[in-house]
Design a protein around this motif. Structure first.
Motif, PDB file in Angstrom:
ATOM      1  N   ARG A 232      35.702  59.331  32.469  1.00 30.31           N
ATOM      2  CA  ARG A 232      34.603  58.362  32.008  1.00 30.31           C
ATOM      3  C   ARG A 232      33.491  58.077  33.278  1.00 30.31           C
ATOM      4  N   GLY A 233      34.354  58.157  34.462  1.00 36.78           N
ATOM      5  CA  GLY A 233      33.509  58.329  35.524  1.00 36.78           C
ATOM      6  C   GLY A 233      32.619  56.687  35.776  1.00 36.78           C
ATOM      7  N   MET A 234      33.222  55.335  35.378  1.00 40.34           N
ATOM      8  CA  MET A 234      32.906  54.251  35.785  1.00 40.34           C
ATOM      9  C   MET A 234      32.983  53.952  36.988  1.00 40.34           C
ATOM     10  N   ARG A 235      32.365  53.236  37.703  1.00 40.37           N
ATOM     11  CA  ARG A 235      32.346  52.740  39.110  1.00 40.37           C
ATOM     12  C   ARG A 235      32.407  51.126  39.275  1.00 40.37           C
ATOM     13  N   LEU A 236      33.821  51.111  40.288  1.00 43.24           N
ATOM     14  CA  LEU A 236      34.009  49.436  40.367  1.00 43.24           C
ATOM     15  C   LEU A 236      32.823  49.014  41.090  1.00 43.24           C
ATOM     16  N   GLU A 237      32.528  47.697  40.356  1.00 48.19           N
ATOM     17  CA  GLU A 237      31.402  46.818  41.192  1.00 48.19           C
ATOM     18  C   GLU A 237      32.188  46.387  42.415  1.00 48.19           C
ATOM     19  N   PRO A 238      31.193  46.054  43.619  1.00 47.23           N
ATOM     20  CA  PRO A 238      31.793  45.274  44.708  1.00 47.23           C
ATOM     21  C   PRO A 238      32.246  44.038  44.466  1.00 47.23           C
ATOM     22  N   HIS A 239      32.073  43.282  43.355  1.00 46.97           N
ATOM     23  CA  HIS A 239      32.303  41.865  43.485  1.00 46.97           C
ATOM     24  C   HIS A 239      33.908  41.873  42.854  1.00 46.97           C
TER      25      HIS A 239
ATOM     26  N   THR B 282      43.031  50.605  32.273  1.00 51.63           N
ATOM     27  CA  THR B 282      43.024  51.713  33.099  1.00 51.63           C
ATOM     28  C   THR B 282      44.245  51.577  33.875  1.00 51.63           C
ATOM     29  N   ASP B 283      44.731  52.863  34.315  1.00 49.54           N
ATOM     30  CA  ASP B 283      46.062  52.821  35.218  1.00 49.54           C
ATOM     31  C   ASP B 283      45.647  53.038  36.572  1.00 49.54           C
ATOM     32  N   HIS B 284      44.402  53.217  36.719  1.00 46.94           N
ATOM     33  CA  HIS B 284      43.907  53.348  38.242  1.00 46.94           C
ATOM     34  C   HIS B 284      44.090  51.914  38.889  1.00 46.94           C
ATOM     35  N   ASP B 285      44.242  51.826  40.313  1.00 44.18           N
ATOM     36  CA  ASP B 285      44.706  50.587  41.035  1.00 44.18           C
ATOM     37  C   ASP B 285      43.870  50.586  42.153  1.00 44.18           C
ATOM     38  N   GLU B 286      42.865  51.396  42.416  1.00 44.25           N
ATOM     39  CA  GLU B 286      41.945  51.125  43.406  1.00 44.25           C
ATOM     40  C   GLU B 286      40.885  50.038  43.300  1.00 44.25           C
ATOM     41  N   THR B 287      40.632  49.374  44.215  1.00 37.83           N
ATOM     42  CA  THR B 287      39.743  48.328  44.338  1.00 37.83           C
ATOM     43  C   THR B 287      38.497  48.275  45.165  1.00 37.83           C
ATOM     44  N   ALA B 288      38.265  49.424  45.955  1.00 41.68           N
ATOM     45  CA  ALA B 288      37.296  49.431  46.648  1.00 41.68           C
ATOM     46  C   ALA B 288      36.091  49.796  46.001  1.00 41.68           C
ATOM     47  N   PRO B 289      34.991  49.126  46.780  1.00 38.66           N
ATOM     48  CA  PRO B 289      33.578  48.888  45.961  1.00 38.66           C
ATOM     49  C   PRO B 289      33.240  50.575  45.631  1.00 38.66           C
ATOM     50  N   GLY B 290      32.945  50.644  44.405  1.00 38.19           N
ATOM     51  CA  GLY B 290      32.425  52.083  44.055  1.00 38.19           C
ATOM     52  C   GLY B 290      33.420  53.104  43.560  1.00 38.19           C
ATOM     53  N   ALA B 291      34.820  52.811  43.632  1.00 37.43           N
ATOM     54  CA  ALA B 291      35.887  53.453  43.233  1.00 37.43           C
ATOM     55  C   ALA B 291      35.594  53.955  41.860  1.00 37.43           C
ATOM     56  N   ARG B 292      35.863  55.370  41.495  1.00 38.58           N
ATOM     57  CA  ARG B 292      35.738  55.665  40.241  1.00 38.58           C
ATOM     58  C   ARG B 292      36.811  55.599  39.453  1.00 38.58           C
ATOM     59  N   ILE B 293      36.533  55.314  38.263  1.00 35.51           N
ATOM     60  CA  ILE B 293      37.629  54.956  37.323  1.00 35.51           C
ATOM     61  C   ILE B 293      37.148  55.948  36.109  1.00 35.51           C
ATOM     62  N   ASP B 294      38.100  57.098  35.922  1.00 39.42           N
ATOM     63  CA  ASP B 294      38.226  58.061  34.868  1.00 39.42           C
ATOM     64  C   ASP B 294      39.067  57.768  33.760  1.00 39.42           C
ATOM     65  N   ARG B 295      40.497  57.520  33.988  1.00 38.70           N
ATOM     66  CA  ARG B 295      41.283  57.388  32.866  1.00 38.70           C
ATOM     67  C   ARG B 295      41.158  56.088  32.514  1.00 38.70           C
TER      68      ARG B 295
ATOM     69  N   VAL C  62      46.363  43.041  34.023  1.00 41.79           N
ATOM     70  CA  VAL C  62      45.606  42.235  34.964  1.00 41.79           C
ATOM     71  C   VAL C  62      44.210  42.820  35.429  1.00 41.79           C
ATOM     72  N   LEU C  63      43.469  41.798  35.427  1.00 40.64           N
ATOM     73  CA  LEU C  63      41.857  42.287  35.765  1.00 40.64           C
ATOM     74  C   LEU C  63      41.752  43.027  37.105  1.00 40.64           C
ATOM     75  N   LEU C  64      41.450  44.061  36.999  1.00 38.93           N
ATOM     76  CA  LEU C  64      41.095  45.098  38.235  1.00 38.93           C
ATOM     77  C   LEU C  64      39.883  44.827  38.727  1.00 38.93           C
ATOM     78  N   GLY C  65      38.845  44.680  37.961  1.00 45.38           N
ATOM     79  CA  GLY C  65      37.455  44.568  38.330  1.00 45.38           C
ATOM     80  C   GLY C  65      36.337  44.698  37.276  1.00 45.38           C
ATOM     81  N   PHE C  66      35.192  45.230  37.865  1.00 41.89           N
ATOM     82  CA  PHE C  66      34.045  45.177  36.668  1.00 41.89           C
ATOM     83  C   PHE C  66      33.244  46.435  37.047  1.00 41.89           C
ATOM     84  N   ASP C  67      32.692  47.002  35.678  1.00 44.61           N
ATOM     85  CA  ASP C  67      31.812  48.142  35.832  1.00 44.61           C
ATOM     86  C   ASP C  67      30.588  47.751  35.191  1.00 44.61           C
TER      87      ASP C  67
END
Length: 140
Positions: A27-34, A50-63, A93-98
């Motif tokens: 999917r290529g979503m990018r985690l907002e810095p907020h 998503t099963d991703h757990d990275e919270t760094a700004p700009g982290a790529r969310i594919d699955r 649990v809310l991970l973040g926003f794209d």
């Protein structure tokens, strides 16, 4: 989010408007810095597991697994770590926003492992949705 700055808050409520049933592994979503976003009553946002757990700004969310669209019924603040409940079931649990669809809507990314689609959960339009304050920390 700094737990020492994070006081109590009201729940944010919503109603499920549309159920989504598809998933993507590229999917290529990018985690907002907020780590938090204010939402207003009447706004519509997309819920994406998503099963991703990275919270760094700009982290790529594919699955991702698409849950659906929901209309906010009570304004408030959505924070990373909030528990997400749909129809009385804890979804994740809310991970973040794209923000790739702004100004139309946010993709609200919800950490769940495994990540279910709305169809797999048997969701239905009209179900109530609640964002509840979770435990301090990056993932609740």
């Amino acid at each position: 989010m700094n737990p020492q700055e994070d006081g109590p808050k009201s729940e944010v409520t919503a109603t499920l408007l549309k159920v989504l049933v598809h998933r993507r592994i590229d999917r290529g979503m990018r985690l907002e810095p907020h780590a938090s976003r204010c939402v207003r009553a009447g706004e519509v946002h997309e819920l994406v597991a998503t099963d991703h757990d990275e919270t760094a700004p700009g982290a790529r969310i594919d699955r991702v697994a698409f849950l659906g669209f929901a209309e906010i019924t009570a304004a408030g603040v959505l924070d990373r770590g909030d528990e997400v409940w749909i129809g009385g079931r804890r979804v994740g649990v809310l991970l973040g926003f794209d923000g790739c669809h702004l100004p139309n809507h946010y993709n609200v990314l919800i950490r769940a492992d495994p990540a279910p689609t709305g169809g797999e959960l048997g969701l239905a339009p009209g179900e109530p949705l609640v964002f509840r304050q979770g435990c301090p920390g990056p993932h609740g």
